[in-house]
Every structure is written in structure tokens, then in C-alpha cells.
Design a protein around this motif. Structure first.
Motif, short mmCIF file in Angstrom:
data_model
loop_
_atom_site.label_atom_id
_atom_site.label_comp_id
_atom_site.label_asym_id
_atom_site.label_seq_id
_atom_site.Cartn_x
_atom_site.Cartn_y
_atom_site.Cartn_z
N SER A 130 0.83 -1.20 0.00
CA SER A 130 0.00 0.00 0.00
C SER A 130 0.87 1.25 0.00
N GLU A 131 0.40 2.27 -0.71
CA GLU A 131 1.04 3.57 -0.60
C GLU A 131 0.66 4.21 0.74
N ARG A 132 1.42 5.22 1.13
CA ARG A 132 1.14 5.92 2.39
C ARG A 132 0.22 7.10 2.13
N LEU A 133 -0.79 7.21 2.97
CA LEU A 133 -1.76 8.29 2.81
C LEU A 133 -1.08 9.65 2.86
N ASP A 134 -0.14 9.83 3.75
CA ASP A 134 0.54 11.12 3.88
C ASP A 134 1.30 11.50 2.60
N ASP A 135 1.74 10.49 1.85
CA ASP A 135 2.49 10.77 0.64
C ASP A 135 1.61 11.33 -0.47
N TRP A 136 0.30 11.23 -0.31
CA TRP A 136 -0.60 11.76 -1.33
C TRP A 136 -0.75 13.28 -1.24
#
Length: 453
Positions: free
Chosen positions: A179-185
Motif C-alpha cells: 500500500s502507498e502511504r496516505l501522507d504521501d498523497w
């Protein structure tokens, strides 16, 4: 051998209760990948505005907490659904994909994916979750979509009763996927941080949605007959929760039909008819997918909306028009990401009719600043006010903002809350004469009507 996992692809349905796709996956008793895909590339998908991105961040964080309690995790991916979803199916070896239907032009992406995945031997099922009445289920006697709200809603009420809300899964066998990190969005504003008012006003997420519903049922619904008065708390403020699917219309309908006071019960039908307006807007968008960019009434292609005066447009956006209720609404929008519905109509009428600015300019501003910016509601409402939309009487409705304020905010409670300097030397003179600009607008509408005839 372990059973292959299922993928539940979430979009505008960020909840665990009354989520048919999630429940169907849980009932397979197989591992589940719960996917949220931030798709800003696919045809028919409109990238979110700033206020909606703020909401999405917090809604996804809340959803992850709910999934944790059920034994699953939220898998975040970003990119085109045509690429990301088939790749994830291959990556985890999924043999089934479930999602809840959407009704914008993005449904073409869903149809392509459904065909492609089924051709690859993957089970694909979609479900009704976002509306009480799917668009193709309500048509006129001639089989055409309804173009006016009143007959649409009468047909809805006379049709089959909507289903009851579904329970949440009791547990999920969560399958771990990268999963990607939410903060990175980077969905949250940083410099400047303009979201303080949003944080003070809202609690995104499924729990916040139901708390908001209970508060409305207990306190606001009995006052709903005064819903046009922006100075009192008489509306539900459920619109952003509905847009992101943190609560469903089935859950709202079910709740207001049980355990409410006699005073609240007297307003129930009217409140549900306002839910009906949301249904009607979805119906319109389904049949006219370019609703946000093309006049629903094509005769309005000839309407003489001009290039907006930059100073006037900035004054409207910033609440400096010299028209108190217009300025109050625009300031409420900037601070909270929301605006009272009556005031939305007033500020939209002022922009499109007194300033003769194209409705699409206002629609785009609302899309960026509203936490409830919805593809159906936002476009349909702006077109309705402009006269170019689905309205039985489109040509001569021009809201007088001063009379509207006298009628719906007679004590100026709302105006003074947002424009405390009104009546002082600090408050500007109106940027346009209401009477002459109204006359100019009516002349333009008359010309459009005459040309159509």
C-alpha cells in the motif's frame, strides 16, 4: 490450498456498514483486499478540489481504523483504474472483484474493466449502494428520463420500497497487499494551512456521519420547516458525508422513519424529498454526463454570459461584493467548506444574473472550495439557478439578495455572524446596481426564450 482473495474496490462509499460490495466479499469467506484507488487520470473522473482532498484524507484515515477493527487493512494505490486494478488482481492472485456502482461518466471505465476482468476469468459483481433509486429504474410513461423534479419524486414514492440498510461484516480476513502511504498523497494543505475552519466544523468518517445524523434527528429535524433560514441550525449538514459515502441514503431514510419526536415526524416527508433532490441530480447526471460543462438546455448556448470582470469576480469569491447575504455566504464557504443551501442559490443567482458570469465559473469555484462538491449536485444546482438546467420555469427567476435576506435572515443573525462590519464605514458599497443588472439579465433571458420559440 488457500482460497484466492477478493478485491473490494471502494470509491465514494467509504464505510463498512450498508456496503453491499464489502459484505459480499466477506460472505465468500476468503481473504479480502480493500482497495481505495486515487484515480485522477481516467476518462470521466474529475480530480477533487482542495476542500474535498482535505476531507478525503481524514475519511480514509477513519476508514482504516474501522477496517482494523474488522481484521483488514486499507490498500491505497494511485493511478488510472484501467492500469492499477488489473495489475492488483494479478499481483495478489484475486479471483473476484466487487464494487458499488457509480453513475457519472466514470461508469464507462467500470464497464470496460468488468468486461476485461471477466474475460480473464475473474468474477466481477457491482451493487447499488449510493442511491435509493438507480437512474434507469424511474422513467416516464414514454420510457424517457424525468426532466423535472416533482414528477420524478412522485414516481419514486410510488415505486418499489427501497431496501433496508445492510449490516457491516462481523469480521474480515484481511489480505495484505502493498500500500502507498496516505501522507504521501499530500491531500492536506500545508503552506498556507487554510483548513483550520474545516477542522473546527467537521468530523469526517463513518462515525462522524452517524453522530451528525443523530444530532440532526434529535435537534434539527423538528426545526426543518425553517430550513431556509441560514441563521438557525435546521439543516442536516450530511451532504459531505453522503458524497463520500460515509453514510448511505438507505441508512438516513431508515433512521428518520423510526424513533423520532412528533415535531420531527411532521418534517420527515419534506426532509426525505430533499434527499430526493440528490437522487434527481444523480438521475440527470446519468443521462447527461457532461452536466458540469455543457448547458442542459442547449438554447442557453446563446446566452450572453461574458468574460468576468477580474475585480468583481474576486469580490464575489472573497465576500466583498457589498451585498451582505452574498458576502456572508461566500465567507462561510471559505471558512467551513460549506454553505447553507438557500444562500447557495442567492450567491449563484448574483453571479450568473447580476454579474452575468457564466455558471461554469461559479461551479468550478464551488468544486474547489466545497467539502460536499458532488459531480451531480454541484453541476445540477448551478445549472438550475442559471436557468440552463432541469427546471420547469427556467427563464425569469432572479433572486433579489436584499429581499431574500429580509425574508430569511430578518434579524441578520447569519449576516452578522460572517460579516460583522456590515453597516459600518468599513463595509464596501455594492459592486453592481441590483435593479439595472436584474433588468439586463431579464432582457437576456427574454432573448433566449424568444429565440427558442
Amino acid at each position: 490450498m488457500p482460497q484466492p482473495p477478493s478485491i473490494v474496490w471502494l470509491r465514494d462509499d467509504l464505510r463498512v456498514a450498508d456496503n453491499p460490495a464489502l459484505l459480499a466479499a466477506a460472505e465468500r469467506e476468503a481473504p479480502v483486499v480493500v482497495l481505495y484507488l486515487l484515480d485522477e487520470e481516467s476518462t470521466g473522473v474529475r480530480p477533487l478540489g482542495g476542500a474535498s482532498r482535505w476531507w478525503l484524507h481524514h475519511s480514509l484515515a477513519a476508514l482504516q481504523s474501522s477496517l482494523d477493527e474488522l481484521g483488514a487493512r486499507l490498500t491505497l494505490r494511485r493511478g488510472s483504474a484501467r492500469d492499477v486494478l488489473p495489475a492488483l488482481v494479478q499481483e495478489v492472485g484475486a479471483d473476484a472483484v466487487f464494487w458499488n456502482r457509480r453513475y457519472s461518466a466514470a461508469r464507462e471505465v467500470d464497464a470496460e474493466l468488468k468486461t476485461q476482468l471477466r474475460d480473464d476469468g475473474v468474477e466481477v459483481r457491482s451493487f447499488a449502494a449510493a442511491v435509493l433509486y438507480e437512474p434507469w429504474t424511474l422513467t416516464t410513461g414514454a420510457g424517457d428520463p424525468y426532466k423535472v423534479f416533482t414528477p420524478f419524486w412522485k414516481a419514486a414514492l410510488a415505486s418499489e420500497e427501497p431496501r433496508e440498510p445492510l449490516p457491516p461484516p462481523t469480521s474480515l480476513d484481511g489480505h495484505r497487499a502493498e500500500s502507498e502511504r496516505l501522507d504521501d498523497w499530500s491531500l492536506l494543505p500545508i503552506r498556507p494551512d487554510w483548513a483550520e475552519g474545516l477542522r473546527e466544523t467537521w468530523s469526517p468518517g463513518e462515525r462522524g456521519a452517524h453522530e451528525r445524523l443523530e444530532e440532526f434527528v434529535e435537534e434539527g429535524l423538528s426545526l426543518y420547516h425553517r430550513r431556509d433560514e441560514p441563521g438557525i441550525e435546521a439543516t442536516s449538514r450530511l451532504s459531505p458525508h453522503l458524497h463520500f459515502g460515509e453514510i448511505s441514503p438507505h441508512q438516513i431514510r431508515h433512521r428518520v422513519q423510526q424513533g423520532i419526536s412528533p415535531a420531527a415526524a411532521r418534517n420527515r416527508a419534506k426532509f426525505l424529498s430533499e434527499i430526493g433532490w440528490r437522487e434527481f441530480s444523480v438521475n440527470i447526471l446519468f443521462h447527461w454526463p457532461d452536466l458540469a460543462t455543457v448547458n442542459y438546455r442547449r438554447e442557453f448556448d446563446a446566452f450572453p454570459w461574458g468574460e468576468p470582470d477580474p475585480d468583481q469576480l474576486a469580490a464575489w469569491r472573497e465576500g466583498r461584493t457589498g451585498i451582505p447575504i452574498v458576502d456572508a455566504g461566500m465567507r462561510e464557504l471559505w471558512v467551513t467548506g460549506w454553505m447553507h443551501n438557500r444562500v447557495r442559490m442567492i450567491v449563484a443567482s448574483f453571479l450568473t444574473k447580476n454579474l452575468l458570469v457564466d455558471w461554469r465559473t461559479g461551479e468550478e469555484w464551488f468544486w474547489d472550495t466545497l467539502v460536499d462538491a458532488d459531480p451531480a449536485n454541484n453541476a445540477a444546482s448551478w445549472q438550475w439557478v442559471a436557468g440552463s438546467g432541469a427546471d420547469a420555469a427556467p427563464y425569469f427567476r432572479v433572486f433579489n439578495p436584499l429581499l431574500q435576506a429580509e425574508r430569511f435572515d430578518p434579524d441578520q443573525e447569519y449576516i452578522r455572524r460572517w460579516v460583522p462590519e456590515v453597516g459600518t464605514a468599513e463595509y464596501p458599497e455594492p459592486i453592481v446596481d441590483l435593479k439595472s443588472s436584474r433588468d439586463e439579465a431579464l432582457a437576456a433571458y427574454e432573448a433566449v426564450k424568444a429565440a427558442k420559440a
